[in-house]
Scaffold this motif. Sequence first.
Motif, PDB file in Angstrom:
ATOM      1  N   PHE A   1      36.888  54.710  42.643  1.00 35.16           N
ATOM      2  CA  PHE A   1      37.655  53.893  41.700  1.00 35.16           C
ATOM      3  C   PHE A   1      37.853  52.472  42.219  1.00 35.16           C
ATOM      4  CE2 PHE A   1      39.904  57.913  39.949  1.00 35.16           C
ATOM      5  CZ  PHE A   1      38.796  58.178  39.150  1.00 35.16           C
ATOM      6  N   SER A   2      38.143  52.332  43.500  1.00 37.74           N
ATOM      7  CA  SER A   2      38.374  50.996  44.052  1.00 37.74           C
ATOM      8  C   SER A   2      37.111  50.142  43.985  1.00 37.74           C
ATOM      9  CB  SER A   2      38.860  51.099  45.505  1.00 37.74           C
ATOM     10  OG  SER A   2      37.906  51.765  46.314  1.00 37.74           O
ATOM     11  N   LYS A   3      35.963  50.773  44.219  1.00 35.41           N
ATOM     12  CA  LYS A   3      34.702  50.033  44.131  1.00 35.41           C
ATOM     13  C   LYS A   3      34.408  49.626  42.696  1.00 35.41           C
ATOM     14  CE  LYS A   3      29.771  50.383  45.207  1.00 35.41           C
ATOM     15  NZ  LYS A   3      28.691  51.243  45.771  1.00 35.41           N
ATOM     16  N   TYR A   4      34.653  50.541  41.772  1.00 38.19           N
ATOM     17  CA  TYR A   4      34.384  50.263  40.361  1.00 38.19           C
ATOM     18  C   TYR A   4      35.303  49.168  39.820  1.00 38.19           C
ATOM     19  CZ  TYR A   4      34.293  50.944  35.300  1.00 38.19           C
ATOM     20  OH  TYR A   4      34.201  50.734  33.944  1.00 38.19           O
ATOM     21  N   LEU A   5      36.568  49.201  40.243  1.00 39.49           N
ATOM     22  CA  LEU A   5      37.551  48.237  39.740  1.00 39.49           C
ATOM     23  C   LEU A   5      37.675  47.004  40.632  1.00 39.49           C
ATOM     24  CD1 LEU A   5      40.304  50.771  38.629  1.00 39.49           C
ATOM     25  CD2 LEU A   5      38.741  49.485  37.157  1.00 39.49           C
ATOM     26  N   LEU A   6      36.812  46.898  41.636  1.00 39.63           N
ATOM     27  CA  LEU A   6      36.736  45.722  42.499  1.00 39.63           C
ATOM     28  C   LEU A   6      38.032  45.475  43.266  1.00 39.63           C
ATOM     29  CD1 LEU A   6      34.841  43.334  40.043  1.00 39.63           C
ATOM     30  CD2 LEU A   6      33.882  44.762  41.846  1.00 39.63           C
TER      31      LEU A   6
ATOM     32  N   SER B   1      47.000  45.486  33.582  1.00 42.11           N
ATOM     33  CA  SER B   1      45.757  44.998  32.984  1.00 42.11           C
ATOM     34  C   SER B   1      44.841  44.369  34.027  1.00 42.11           C
ATOM     35  CB  SER B   1      46.059  43.973  31.887  1.00 42.11           C
ATOM     36  OG  SER B   1      46.546  42.757  32.423  1.00 42.11           O
ATOM     37  N   THR B   2      45.409  43.969  35.181  1.00 42.71           N
ATOM     38  CA  THR B   2      44.579  43.362  36.227  1.00 42.71           C
ATOM     39  C   THR B   2      43.640  44.393  36.847  1.00 42.71           C
ATOM     40  OG1 THR B   2      46.199  43.784  37.994  1.00 42.71           O
ATOM     41  CG2 THR B   2      46.425  41.732  36.768  1.00 42.71           C
ATOM     42  N   LEU B   3      43.892  45.679  36.604  1.00 38.78           N
ATOM     43  CA  LEU B   3      42.966  46.694  37.103  1.00 38.78           C
ATOM     44  C   LEU B   3      41.585  46.540  36.491  1.00 38.78           C
ATOM     45  CD1 LEU B   3      45.233  49.879  37.047  1.00 38.78           C
ATOM     46  CD2 LEU B   3      44.104  48.928  39.062  1.00 38.78           C
ATOM     47  N   LYS B   4      41.533  46.112  35.249  1.00 43.17           N
ATOM     48  CA  LYS B   4      40.268  46.053  34.533  1.00 43.17           C
ATOM     49  C   LYS B   4      39.804  44.638  34.215  1.00 43.17           C
ATOM     50  CE  LYS B   4      36.756  48.048  32.605  1.00 43.17           C
ATOM     51  NZ  LYS B   4      35.746  48.704  33.463  1.00 43.17           N
ATOM     52  N   ILE B   5      40.763  43.758  33.968  1.00 41.21           N
ATOM     53  CA  ILE B   5      40.398  42.371  33.586  1.00 41.21           C
ATOM     54  C   ILE B   5      40.129  41.574  34.843  1.00 41.21           C
ATOM     55  CG2 ILE B   5      41.119  40.303  32.355  1.00 41.21           C
ATOM     56  CD1 ILE B   5      42.944  42.012  30.667  1.00 41.21           C
ATOM     57  N   ARG B   6      38.866  41.480  35.182  1.00 45.48           N
ATOM     58  CA  ARG B   6      38.454  40.700  36.359  1.00 45.48           C
ATOM     59  C   ARG B   6      37.143  40.006  36.069  1.00 45.48           C
ATOM     60  NH1 ARG B   6      41.221  41.687  41.100  1.00 45.48           N
ATOM     61  NH2 ARG B   6      42.751  43.368  40.949  1.00 45.48           N
TER      62      ARG B   6
ATOM     63  N   PHE C   1      42.749  39.090  38.266  1.00 43.04           N
ATOM     64  CA  PHE C   1      42.006  38.554  37.122  1.00 43.04           C
ATOM     65  C   PHE C   1      40.677  37.903  37.515  1.00 43.04           C
ATOM     66  CE2 PHE C   1      46.478  38.282  35.645  1.00 43.04           C
ATOM     67  CZ  PHE C   1      46.398  39.222  34.637  1.00 43.04           C
ATOM     68  N   PHE C   2      40.355  37.870  38.808  1.00 38.68           N
ATOM     69  CA  PHE C   2      39.086  37.303  39.252  1.00 38.68           C
ATOM     70  C   PHE C   2      38.348  38.329  40.102  1.00 38.68           C
ATOM     71  CE2 PHE C   2      41.910  33.713  38.555  1.00 38.68           C
ATOM     72  CZ  PHE C   2      41.120  32.887  37.762  1.00 38.68           C
ATOM     73  N   LYS C   3      37.041  38.387  39.965  1.00 39.93           N
ATOM     74  CA  LYS C   3      36.265  39.423  40.631  1.00 39.93           C
ATOM     75  C   LYS C   3      36.248  39.283  42.137  1.00 39.93           C
ATOM     76  CE  LYS C   3      33.060  40.522  36.840  1.00 39.93           C
ATOM     77  NZ  LYS C   3      31.644  40.613  36.429  1.00 39.93           N
ATOM     78  N   SER C   4      36.097  38.079  42.634  1.00 34.93           N
ATOM     79  CA  SER C   4      35.924  37.925  44.080  1.00 34.93           C
ATOM     80  C   SER C   4      36.691  36.729  44.621  1.00 34.93           C
ATOM     81  CB  SER C   4      34.434  37.778  44.410  1.00 34.93           C
ATOM     82  OG  SER C   4      33.884  36.672  43.713  1.00 34.93           O
TER      83      SER C   4
ATOM     84  N   ALA D   1      48.103  52.284  44.079  1.00 33.74           N
ATOM     85  CA  ALA D   1      47.913  52.991  45.348  1.00 33.74           C
ATOM     86  C   ALA D   1      46.828  54.053  45.222  1.00 33.74           C
ATOM     87  CB  ALA D   1      49.236  53.623  45.792  1.00 33.74           C
ATOM     88  N   TYR D   2      46.853  54.790  44.116  1.00 32.01           N
ATOM     89  CA  TYR D   2      45.853  55.833  43.901  1.00 32.01           C
ATOM     90  C   TYR D   2      44.448  55.233  43.832  1.00 32.01           C
ATOM     91  CZ  TYR D   2      43.326  59.706  41.788  1.00 32.01           C
ATOM     92  OH  TYR D   2      42.413  60.691  41.531  1.00 32.01           O
ATOM     93  N   VAL D   3      44.327  54.115  43.130  1.00 35.09           N
ATOM     94  CA  VAL D   3      43.018  53.456  43.007  1.00 35.09           C
ATOM     95  C   VAL D   3      42.561  52.917  44.360  1.00 35.09           C
ATOM     96  CG1 VAL D   3      41.810  51.478  41.996  1.00 35.09           C
ATOM     97  CG2 VAL D   3      43.337  52.860  40.581  1.00 35.09           C
TER      98      VAL D   3
END
Length: 389
Positions: free
Chosen positions: A247-252, A384-389, A186-189, A239-241
């Motif tokens: 995808f991993s870069k986009y979704l942080l 939802s943590t994939l996108k909510i950051r 839920f947090f970007k960094s 795992a796929y992301v």
Amino acid sequence: MLLELFQWLAQDTRAFNVFSYITLRAVLATMTALTISFVLGPAVIRWLAAKKIGQSVRDDGPQTHLIKAGTPTMGGALILLSLGISTLLWADLGNRFVWIVLIVTFGYGAVGWVDDWRKVVYRNPKGLSAKAKYFWQSLIGIVAAVYIAFAISAPNNEKVVELFYHWVASGFSTSMPTHTDLIVPFFKSVSYPLGIFGFIILTYLVIVGSSNAVNLTDGLDGLAILPTVMVGAALGIFAYVAGHAGFSKYLLLPYIPGAGELAVFCGALAGAGLGFLWFNAYPAEVFMGDVGALALGAALGTVAVITRQEIVLFIMGGVFVAETLSVMLQVGWFKYTKARYGQGRRILLMAPLHHHFEQTGWKETQVVVRFWIITILLVLFGLSTLKIR
């Protein structure tokens, strides 16, 4: 195994290149494991029944469970058989993460098999002693933790060995390789540096803890297996992301080269689990036993650590966490009150938690389905943590 065949065929027929896609092989692994479970399930159950490998029911448990006595157990062998065959058929066998997860899964399965076998075949109610069981769980967990600590930061096994030797030569430096921070969802960094020892300890605790948590949950027909399937499928997405640079870069999320192949393993786990549920649904024809519960829990923990989603596993596996905490609190409070007041007292009517709700008047099927619903909500929350950051 089949991937190598299709890659060879693709040299002449480009259409076979479609099998290089992880998503397709994950779906095929799911379907293969499900089919194997359906085909072999009746034969496995008959074999277990013929060997009189039946479930023993605790006398102090719910009285409604007495009718379950004698139901074939150790059905987790069916899950492992389907999971193993499907993974070997569809996964990239040159991927080190696939092998470490398989080794951990079947290692814990072997521990559970010995424990179950001694209980139901040799009629030894203690089975494998608690100390022996914990020793083997810990040994497998520690070895896996050390390997994973370096594997997630190295492009190949040669680099894993190089990093390990460098770490030893440096006097076991506390400096950590990349990707060993504890990721906060839920947090970007936001992440917490663990250091190499901290990461190894965390990995060990996650693997051993999740293994025993699933085992404690496996007390009602279908209760443990469907949450395992749902959490496993969700971890397959993570795992796929994690294994996809874009995808991993986009979704942080941290990029872990090779981790994407675990989506195939997770697909096989989901298929094997659903196939087993066909026979384990109320009224169960077979129970998974420790051979299945310990193995599946360890598999979930290992995948979560590799993909750096330990906290997300804690969220999605909330039912497993609640079941474990209920036992810890019940036992701890009983011992404390017995030492202080001379008589042990209980927080719950009965532990684990699912038995408490049974004692309050819920039917077994009500407990199971409601725990399933809770798991669905928790898994969606975790995703939802994939996108909510």
